[in-house]
Design a protein around this motif. Structure first.
Motif, PDB file in Angstrom:
ATOM      1  N   ILE A 229       0.533  -5.568  14.434  1.00 13.26           N
ATOM      2  CA  ILE A 229       1.185  -6.653  13.810  1.00 13.26           C
ATOM      3  C   ILE A 229       1.529  -7.060  12.090  1.00 13.26           C
ATOM      4  O   ILE A 229       2.283  -6.297  11.059  1.00 13.26           O
ATOM      5  N   ALA A 230       0.172  -6.715  12.435  1.00 17.30           N
ATOM      6  CA  ALA A 230      -0.169  -7.800  10.704  1.00 17.30           C
ATOM      7  C   ALA A 230      -0.811  -6.253   9.849  1.00 17.30           C
ATOM      8  O   ALA A 230      -0.201  -6.380   8.408  1.00 17.30           O
ATOM      9  N   SER A 231      -1.289  -5.206  10.770  1.00 14.14           N
ATOM     10  CA  SER A 231      -1.095  -4.660   9.895  1.00 14.14           C
ATOM     11  C   SER A 231       0.206  -3.611   9.713  1.00 14.14           C
ATOM     12  O   SER A 231      -0.142  -2.995   8.430  1.00 14.14           O
ATOM     13  N   VAL A 232       1.124  -3.253  10.380  1.00 14.05           N
ATOM     14  CA  VAL A 232       2.185  -2.820  10.209  1.00 14.05           C
ATOM     15  C   VAL A 232       2.903  -3.529   9.235  1.00 14.05           C
ATOM     16  O   VAL A 232       3.136  -3.268   8.114  1.00 14.05           O
ATOM     17  N   ILE A 233       2.809  -5.211   8.815  1.00 13.68           N
ATOM     18  CA  ILE A 233       3.324  -5.549   7.725  1.00 13.68           C
ATOM     19  C   ILE A 233       2.177  -5.315   6.444  1.00 13.68           C
ATOM     20  O   ILE A 233       2.814  -4.983   5.370  1.00 13.68           O
ATOM     21  N   THR A 234       1.542  -5.090   6.718  1.00 16.49           N
ATOM     22  CA  THR A 234       0.652  -4.353   5.348  1.00 16.49           C
ATOM     23  C   THR A 234       0.622  -3.296   4.738  1.00 16.49           C
ATOM     24  O   THR A 234       1.400  -3.447   3.164  1.00 16.49           O
ATOM     25  N   VAL A 235       1.481  -2.278   5.832  1.00 18.19           N
ATOM     26  CA  VAL A 235       2.210  -1.553   5.739  1.00 18.19           C
ATOM     27  C   VAL A 235       3.227  -0.959   4.601  1.00 18.19           C
ATOM     28  O   VAL A 235       2.849  -0.525   3.405  1.00 18.19           O
ATOM     29  N   ILE A 236       3.518  -2.747   5.416  1.00 20.16           N
ATOM     30  CA  ILE A 236       4.785  -2.423   4.950  1.00 20.16           C
ATOM     31  C   ILE A 236       5.348  -2.300   3.484  1.00 20.16           C
ATOM     32  O   ILE A 236       6.220  -2.398   2.570  1.00 20.16           O
ATOM     33  N   GLY A 237       4.632  -3.688   3.369  1.00 23.90           N
ATOM     34  CA  GLY A 237       3.999  -4.762   1.754  1.00 23.90           C
ATOM     35  C   GLY A 237       3.347  -3.451   0.510  1.00 23.90           C
ATOM     36  O   GLY A 237       3.953  -3.869  -0.251  1.00 23.90           O
ATOM     37  N   THR A 238       2.231  -2.974   0.947  1.00 24.65           N
ATOM     38  CA  THR A 238       1.810  -1.693   0.113  1.00 24.65           C
ATOM     39  C   THR A 238       2.523  -0.957  -0.386  1.00 24.65           C
ATOM     40  O   THR A 238       3.158  -0.472  -0.611  1.00 24.65           O
ATOM     41  N   PHE A 239       3.785  -0.417   0.949  1.00 24.15           N
ATOM     42  CA  PHE A 239       4.597   0.705   1.300  1.00 24.15           C
ATOM     43  C   PHE A 239       5.399   0.231  -0.268  1.00 24.15           C
ATOM     44  O   PHE A 239       6.244   0.818  -1.059  1.00 24.15           O
ATOM     45  N   ALA A 240       6.012  -0.957  -0.329  1.00 25.48           N
ATOM     46  CA  ALA A 240       7.493  -1.896  -1.257  1.00 25.48           C
ATOM     47  C   ALA A 240       6.845  -1.835  -2.373  1.00 25.48           C
ATOM     48  O   ALA A 240       7.216  -0.980  -3.453  1.00 25.48           O
ATOM     49  N   VAL A 241       5.485  -2.101  -2.511  1.00 26.91           N
ATOM     50  CA  VAL A 241       4.488  -2.287  -3.568  1.00 26.91           C
ATOM     51  C   VAL A 241       4.569  -0.582  -4.447  1.00 26.91           C
ATOM     52  O   VAL A 241       5.213   0.429  -5.569  1.00 26.91           O
ATOM     53  N   MET A 242       4.426   0.331  -3.662  1.00 28.01           N
ATOM     54  CA  MET A 242       4.070   1.945  -4.073  1.00 28.01           C
ATOM     55  C   MET A 242       5.594   2.328  -4.740  1.00 28.01           C
ATOM     56  O   MET A 242       6.012   3.106  -5.569  1.00 28.01           O
ATOM     57  N   LEU A 243       6.712   1.888  -3.812  1.00 28.58           N
ATOM     58  CA  LEU A 243       7.396   2.461  -4.331  1.00 28.58           C
ATOM     59  C   LEU A 243       8.564   1.541  -5.234  1.00 28.58           C
ATOM     60  O   LEU A 243       8.670   2.386  -6.772  1.00 28.58           O
ATOM     61  N   TYR A 244       8.022   0.214  -6.069  1.00 30.20           N
ATOM     62  CA  TYR A 244       7.739  -0.326  -7.418  1.00 30.20           C
ATOM     63  C   TYR A 244       7.682   1.182  -7.937  1.00 30.20           C
ATOM     64  O   TYR A 244       8.559   1.012  -9.143  1.00 30.20           O
ATOM     65  N   LEU A 245       5.817   0.398  -8.247  1.00 32.22           N
ATOM     66  CA  LEU A 245       5.502   2.008  -8.980  1.00 32.22           C
ATOM     67  C   LEU A 245       5.774   3.268  -9.074  1.00 32.22           C
ATOM     68  O   LEU A 245       5.910   3.444 -10.390  1.00 32.22           O
ATOM     69  N   SER A 246       6.061   3.978  -7.863  1.00 31.01           N
ATOM     70  CA  SER A 246       6.232   5.007  -8.615  1.00 31.01           C
ATOM     71  C   SER A 246       7.361   5.727  -6.895  1.00 31.01           C
ATOM     72  O   SER A 246       6.642   6.102  -6.170  1.00 31.01           O
ATOM     73  N   PRO A 247       8.320   5.522  -6.892  1.00 27.71           N
ATOM     74  CA  PRO A 247       9.151   6.087  -6.039  1.00 27.71           C
ATOM     75  C   PRO A 247       8.831   7.114  -5.224  1.00 27.71           C
ATOM     76  O   PRO A 247       8.867   7.863  -4.212  1.00 27.71           O
ATOM     77  N   LEU A 248       8.739   8.698  -6.284  1.00 26.98           N
ATOM     78  CA  LEU A 248       8.465   9.628  -5.948  1.00 26.98           C
ATOM     79  C   LEU A 248       7.123   9.748  -4.803  1.00 26.98           C
ATOM     80  O   LEU A 248       7.349  10.172  -3.725  1.00 26.98           O
ATOM     81  N   LEU A 249       5.860   9.173  -6.117  1.00 22.64           N
ATOM     82  CA  LEU A 249       4.576   9.155  -5.250  1.00 22.64           C
ATOM     83  C   LEU A 249       4.897   8.796  -3.599  1.00 22.64           C
ATOM     84  O   LEU A 249       3.967   8.436  -3.002  1.00 22.64           O
ATOM     85  N   ALA A 250       5.238   7.362  -3.563  1.00 23.78           N
ATOM     86  CA  ALA A 250       5.993   6.474  -2.597  1.00 23.78           C
ATOM     87  C   ALA A 250       5.506   7.723  -1.087  1.00 23.78           C
ATOM     88  O   ALA A 250       5.877   7.196  -0.513  1.00 23.78           O
ATOM     89  N   ILE A 251       7.263   8.204  -1.933  1.00 25.69           N
ATOM     90  CA  ILE A 251       7.376   9.155  -0.809  1.00 25.69           C
ATOM     91  C   ILE A 251       7.064  10.388  -0.303  1.00 25.69           C
ATOM     92  O   ILE A 251       6.222  10.490   1.328  1.00 25.69           O
ATOM     93  N   PHE A 252       6.109  10.545  -0.747  1.00 21.02           N
ATOM     94  CA  PHE A 252       4.836  11.694  -0.750  1.00 21.02           C
ATOM     95  C   PHE A 252       3.870  11.057   0.449  1.00 21.02           C
ATOM     96  O   PHE A 252       3.018  12.053   0.678  1.00 21.02           O
ATOM     97  N   SER A 253       3.993  10.181  -0.232  1.00 24.20           N
ATOM     98  CA  SER A 253       2.125   9.177   0.121  1.00 24.20           C
ATOM     99  C   SER A 253       2.528   9.022   1.993  1.00 24.20           C
ATOM    100  O   SER A 253       1.376   8.836   3.059  1.00 24.20           O
TER     101      SER A 253
END
Lengths: 609, 589
Positions: A158-182
């Protein structure tokens, strides 16, 4: 077949699958809630740990840039200190996480095992007629181990899932397009995971079942080792063992091969993300739509997701087996006990105050069987058919009849080992189903024909039902049952350990201990189920004297095959094929009932044998 | 016979366990090597990926570098596919080998337990043995199913990274080595502590399962006396003790793994600090320090993975040790290097036989001198606990006498192959024990190749066919160990039918008819008249009508033979037998 029926069938199967899994999931969910505190603690520390783990390489990168490439030697040392501190935090979080996750899983396991055992003890005796001890032990060991394994890994997942979501949020902020690709590989991940779970579910259930079969064989052949050796069945039993071991091997391999087919994919799919980002980001860089620095920064975030996602993949592979195991445990826990207390149970009817302790001066109750019929399973033939007779308070009745005539079954109804199918049994006029079960059983002293002794001292075995009994009364009951003498000759007398690391007693000695055990409870109703079969003639005489004394004022049922025991009784109830065919005094029946006379004749036929 | 081990013996045991483990996998050497090669290639592919990405970042970004980028991507995807493939092959090989090893060990352990003498079973509770056969294998299987591959992969990656680091810069590598000595000391402490802790866990699991098994076996008595609460409480004590042992093992592990983890990070920090200084002193190149730190990073992951799985490894190791404790127990029957087959016919000769169950206990039987001619019908008579059963068990060699000798047809029993004795001498115990299965299966256990017709004939030969005829599916009726479908008398008839089917040279009935009602007993006694022909029949009985038909009655009291003779002779003697007989007569009259 039309498309719609096909779909319907598929849907039905899906529902069936879910129905099958439901008790398992319910059990697992319930288990988490019972240990929520530890679970949340493990989750929190798991989160800190995961974040610290991710932070270290990031800070290292920064430190290389700031400290080595640009700064002075001192800056490098400063950065080094920062990293060391993060490392320390990571270590502490790791320790806490580990302790909480494991202790949580062990607590859940212990709790479930306790519930399993406590529940088994509540179940009616009929359940144990068909239950295999090995299968039950397998559930308390193998299946719980799988469940525990699941819980060890749940918080970190569960901690891993939360980390993934958190990281994804940061990536979305940095570059939405690349985040979707990732996250493009994620659908593949889910499809593979689902396919795996579907296949692994039945395979795990098969494997756990096979393990249970081995446990059953082991338990039976170890408990029955005398029969195995006595009948030269050793080779045959070993062959069965080989068969079971091969069975496990076959199922375990199927399960493992399925894992081998899916695991590497589940492990590798998350690693696709950085590649996709690299390819697409590289394209963007070549188009000058993205700077190299931004891409590198982004890549390091994508890489961060890989570890936690792999953890999720690992957990996915644990779920089917843990769940199959939980289903097997739930199977026992959902077995409802049939023999229960009435809504407002009554106390055992008795005319003498509780503190009456004179073992030889018991006091009885009247027992009436009113049209009692009984079958072990609904629908199967009646083992007892319309039994109708009454026993007066303090009376001793001998239950007589051929093997399989229902004698043993009849007396097993008195402590409600089984509930009657039809009719009533009244104790002092009260239906025994209305009496509080523990109270009823306390007042029915039962001596079984096969004596079970616990791995404990002789004294503890005698006082099994009355743990508060003092040594004096333990001795008194042993004297009455004629066991005192042989106990005195044991290496440590009453403190001699039986069973485990103890010595084995002869059949007659065991029966005398069982008699002492029942006498010590000072029961209102005493049941002797062929309790003197393994006693030698001399001892039998002495025990018969004892029984005569003990049964004097108690209501006593004696199942007996010997005239000497039968003659202790005031009356004889003569059974044949589940029916009471005659009742009366011994002399009356001999005089007036020819089949009884013949039967008794066969008992005293010592001359012609 | 040693059943328990002191902690001092662990190390020796560990060595033995490792050797046994090696032996277990010996036949599968080739496949093991194959798996290892796959593993190496897989690790190489894993290690290559970060390097390739790094290369792509350095050389593949920017305009007109698309080819490099696409090239690297293709290589990465091919490597991934290869990794999946290799990992599959390698997982399957390892799973197969592991499961085969477990299967072989299961068979070995079960066969070994079944071959141990009865003394062992009186000292070892059934629950513990079942725990060895089940729970201990679960622990090993967990390792095989998920742990082993990851563990080996991680270890391999760890070693490979270490090598890379050493090659990259020996100065910085030496700095990393500073952390090594304390880690080694800690590791040794941990190894010792956790081994002991996990052995205790296994021990406690055995205790819990023993309590569980007794709670099920004794459920009738427990419920009869309304002692569920007490029983549940006593189970709970064992259960909690198991939890405590598990928690203790965890507490030990959290003193170790977090330190390991922190040390890993701290050594990175150290390299950064020292590296920073060295770079400024121009001893080491900047690029080297950077690469070194990045690779040091990939040292963590294997450590993490290994620490996750280390408890599994320890647990499996402890389980294997416990299994070997049982495998190392030798039967206390004397081993004869060249055993002979049991002679077809022969007289039993017992000379000065003494037997003690335990050296601390007084002898159960002593000064036994006795001849039982072939084909004779003998009865052992005496008070309960006199030693009748013990003597019968010595005659069929369930035990070896402490002193004196027993021969059959002139051959000492301890020189005869045990399984040939078992086949020749059948013992019917007092309680008819049933195994889960059909009645037919139960009757066939001594002669598995028998046909249904033979089974029915065996039942008919003892006159038991009528008693079983009212069962729903006849001999195909399914019965359970604790089932109440059959009365105890019927169970005993099944037991006697087993003996009739096995058709042994020596038949011993150890109070086998005492549970029967007189009707069934009479049927059996008539059957015995037929069964005793052409074989030696030894009957232990309290019912003297069974005993009095014997050619010779042996009266045993207090572990000694006090009288031998026919019924009439012994009555004239006016001693123990006459005493017993008059007591018995009083009972049946």
């Amino acid at each position: 077949m039309s498309d719609s029926t096909n779909k319907k069938l598929q849907k039905n199967r899906k529902v069936a699958d879910k129905e099958f899994l439901r008790p398992g999931f319910a059990l697992l969910r319930n288990a988490v809630f019972r240990q929520l505190k530890y679970f949340l603690g493990a989750l929190a520390s798991g989160l800190v740990w995961t974040v610290a783990k991710i932070l270290v390489p990031l800070v290292l990168e920064a430190a290389i840039n700031q400290g080595i490439l640009r700064g002075t030697a001192l800056t490098a040392v400063k950065w080094a200190l920062v990293i060391a501190v993060i490392g320390l935090i990571q270590g502490i979080a790791s320790g806490i996480r580990r302790y909480l996750a494991f202790s949580n899983a062990y607590r859940i396991e212990t709790d479930l095992r306790y519930r399993l055992f406590a529940h088994l003890q509540r179940l009616h005796l009929g359940y144990f007629d068909k239950a295999q001890a090995g299968q039950l032990m397998s559930r308390a060991a193998s299946d719980l181990e799988q469940v525990s394994n699941l819980f060890v890994n749940l918080p970190i997942t569960i901690a891993s899932v939360i980390t993934v979501i958190g990281t994804f949020a940061v990536m979305l902020y940095l570059s939405p397009l690349l985040a979707i690709f990732s996250v493009l590989p994620l659908p593949i991940f889910f499809v593979v995971a689902k396919k795996f779970t579907k296949k692994a579910g039945p395979l795990s259930a098969d494997l756990q079942q096979e393990l249970g079969k081995m446990a059953t064989l082991a338990e039976e052949s170890i408990v029955g080792i005398r029969a195995v050796k006595g009948f030269a069945a050793q080779d045959e039993t070993i062959n069965k063992g080989i068969e079971r071991a091969e069975g496990i091997y076959e199922k375990a391999l199927k399960f493992a091969f399925n894992n081998a087919n899916f695991n590497p994919i589940l492990n590798t799919v998350p690693a696709l993300s950085p590649i996709i980002v690299l390819l697409y980001g590289g394209y963007l860089v070549s188009q000058s739509r993205l700077s190299v620095g931004a891409l590198v920064a982004f890549l390091s975030f994508v890489t961060m997701m890989v570890g936690p996602l792999t953890m999720v993949g690992f957990f996915v592979t644990l779920v089917p087996r843990g769940n199959a195991a939980a289903v097997r445990i739930a199977e026992v826990l959902n077995q409802s006990p049939i023999i229960l207390d009435a809504h407002h149970p009554k106390i055992f009817p008795s005319s003498v105050p509780e503190n009456e302790t004179n073992l030889l001066n018991g006091d009885g109750v009247s027992v009436s069987f009113v049209n009692v019929s009984f079958s072990y399973e609904s629908g199967s033939r009646n083992v007892l058919e319309k039994i109708d007779f009454s026993v007066e308070s303090g009376e001793t009745v001998a239950i007589v009849g051929r093997s399989g005539s229902g004698k043993s079954t009849l007396v097993k109804l008195l402590p409600r080992f089984y509930d009657i199918t039809d009719g009533m049994i009244l104790i002092n006029g009260i239906d025994l189903r209305e009496i509080k079960l523990t109270d009823l059983r306390k007042n029915v002293g039962f001596v079984f024909e096969d004596t079970f002794l616990f791995s404990d001292t002789v004294a503890a075995n005698i006082s099994f039902a009355t743990p508060d009994a003092d040594m004096e009364s333990i001795k008194a009951s042993a004297v009455i049952s004629n066991a005192d003498k042989f106990i005195g000759e044991l290496p440590e007398g009453y403190q001699t350990m039986l069973g485990e690391k103890g010595l084995s007693l002869s059949g007659g000695q065991r029966q005398r201990l069982a008699l002492a055990r029942a006498i010590l409870t000072n029961p209102k109703i005493l049941v002797l189920d062929d309790a003197t079969s393994a006693v030698d003639p001399q001892n039998e005489n002495e025990i018969l004297d004892a029984i005569e004394n003990v049964s004097k004022n108690r209501t006593t049922f004696i199942i007996a095959h010997r005239v000497s025991s039968i003659s202790l009784a005031n009356r004889v109830a003569f059974f044949d094929k589940g029916k009471l065919i005659a009742i009366g005094t011994h002399d009356e029946l001999i005089k007036n009932f020819v089949p009884y006379g013949q039967y008794i004749g066969s008992l005293s036929s010592k001359g012609d044998l | 016979m040693t059943v328990e081990f002191d902690s001092e013996e662990y190390s020796e045991l560990k060595l033995r366990t490792a050797a046994e483990l090696f032996k277990l996998f010996q036949p599968y050497k080739k496949r093991l090597i194959m798996a290892f090669i796959c593993l190496l290639l897989f690790s190489a592919a894993t290690l290559a990926a970060p390097a390739l990405i790094g290369y792509a970042i350095d050389n593949g970004l920017g305009p007109k570098k698309g080819k490099v980028l696409i090239g690297v991507t293709v290589i990465l995807i091919v490597l991934m596919g290869l990794a999946i493939l290799l990992s599959r092959i390698q997982s399957k090989i390892i799973a197969n080998l592991g499961e085969m090893g477990l299967r072989d060990l299961r068979i070995k352990l079960f066969g070994h337990i079944m071959s141990l003498s009865l003394t062992f079973f009186t000292k070892m509770p059934a629950g513990k043995l079942v725990a060895r056969m089940t729970s201990d294998f679960d622990a090993m299987e967990d390792l095989v199913q998920q742990g082993l591959v990851i563990f080996v992969t991680s270890a391999l990656l760890f070693v490979a990274t270490l090598v890379i680091l050493a090659v990259m810069s020996w100065e910085l590598f030496l700095v990393t080595l500073i952390t090594l000595p304390p880690l080694i000391v800690l590791s040794r402490w941990f190894e010792k502590k956790s081994k002991a802790a996990y052995l205790q866990v296994r021990e406690r699991i055995g205790n819990t399962l023993t309590s569980l098994q007794e709670g099920i076996s004794g459920v009738k008595v427990i419920q009869a006396f309304g002692r569920q609460e007490h029983t549940v409480a006593s189970f709970s004590t064992k259960n909690q003790a198991q939890l405590k042992a598990n928690l203790k093992a965890i507490v030990i592990s959290i003193k170790y793994f977090p330190v390991l983890e922190t040390t890993g990070v701290v050594s990175s920090a150290m390299i950064l600090g020292v590296g920073g200084v060295l770079v400024h002193d121009k001893v080491v190149a900047i690029g080297t320090v950077v690469a070194f730190i990045l690779y040091l990073n990939s040292l963590y992951n294997p450590i993490q993975q290994m620490s996750q799985l280390y408890s599994q490894l320890q647990s499996a190791g402890a389980a294997l040790t416990k299994v070997h404790e049982i495998l190392n127990v030798t039967s206390d029957l004397r081993v004869c290097p060249n055993p002979v087959i049991m002679p077809k016919t022969g007289d039993f000769e017992l000379k000065d036989v003494i037997f003690r169950y335990d050296h601390q206990l007084p002898p159960a039987v002593s000064d036994i001198n006795l001849t039982i001619p072939f084909g004779d019908h003998v009865a052992f008579v005496g008070p309960t606990g006199a030693g009748k059963s013990t003597l019968a068990k010595l005659i069929c060699r369930f035990y070896d006498p402490t002193d004196g000798s027993i021969t059959y047809g002139g051959v000492p029993l301890d020189q005869i192959d045990e399984s040939s004795i078992r086949k020749a001498a059948i013992v019917v115990p007092q309680e008819g024990f049933l195994f889960s299965g059909t009645i037919e299966d139960n009757i066939k256990i001594g002669k598995p190749e028998a046909t249904s017709t033979e089974v029915i004939e065996a039942l008919e030969s003892i006159g038991a066919d009528l008693l079983l005829s009212d069962l729903p599916d006849g001999i195909k009726t399914y019965i359970y160990e604790r089932g109440s479908l059959l009365s105890s008398g019927q169970k005993q008839l099944v037991s006697l039918a087993r003996a009739a089917l096995a058709n042994p040279k020596v038949l011993i009935l150890d109070e086998a008819t005492s549970n029967l009602d007189p009707f069934s007993a009479r049927i059996i006694e008539e059957a015995l008249d037929k069964l005793k022909l052409g074989r030696t029949l030894i009957v232990i009985a309290h019912r003297l009508n069974t005993a009095m038909k014997a050619n010779s009655i042996i009266v045993i009291d207090d572990g000694q033979i006090v009288e031998v003779g026919t019924h009439d002779q012994l009555l004239l003697n006016q001693k123990k037998y006459a005493e017993l007989f008059s007591a018995w007569e009083k009972n049946v009259a």
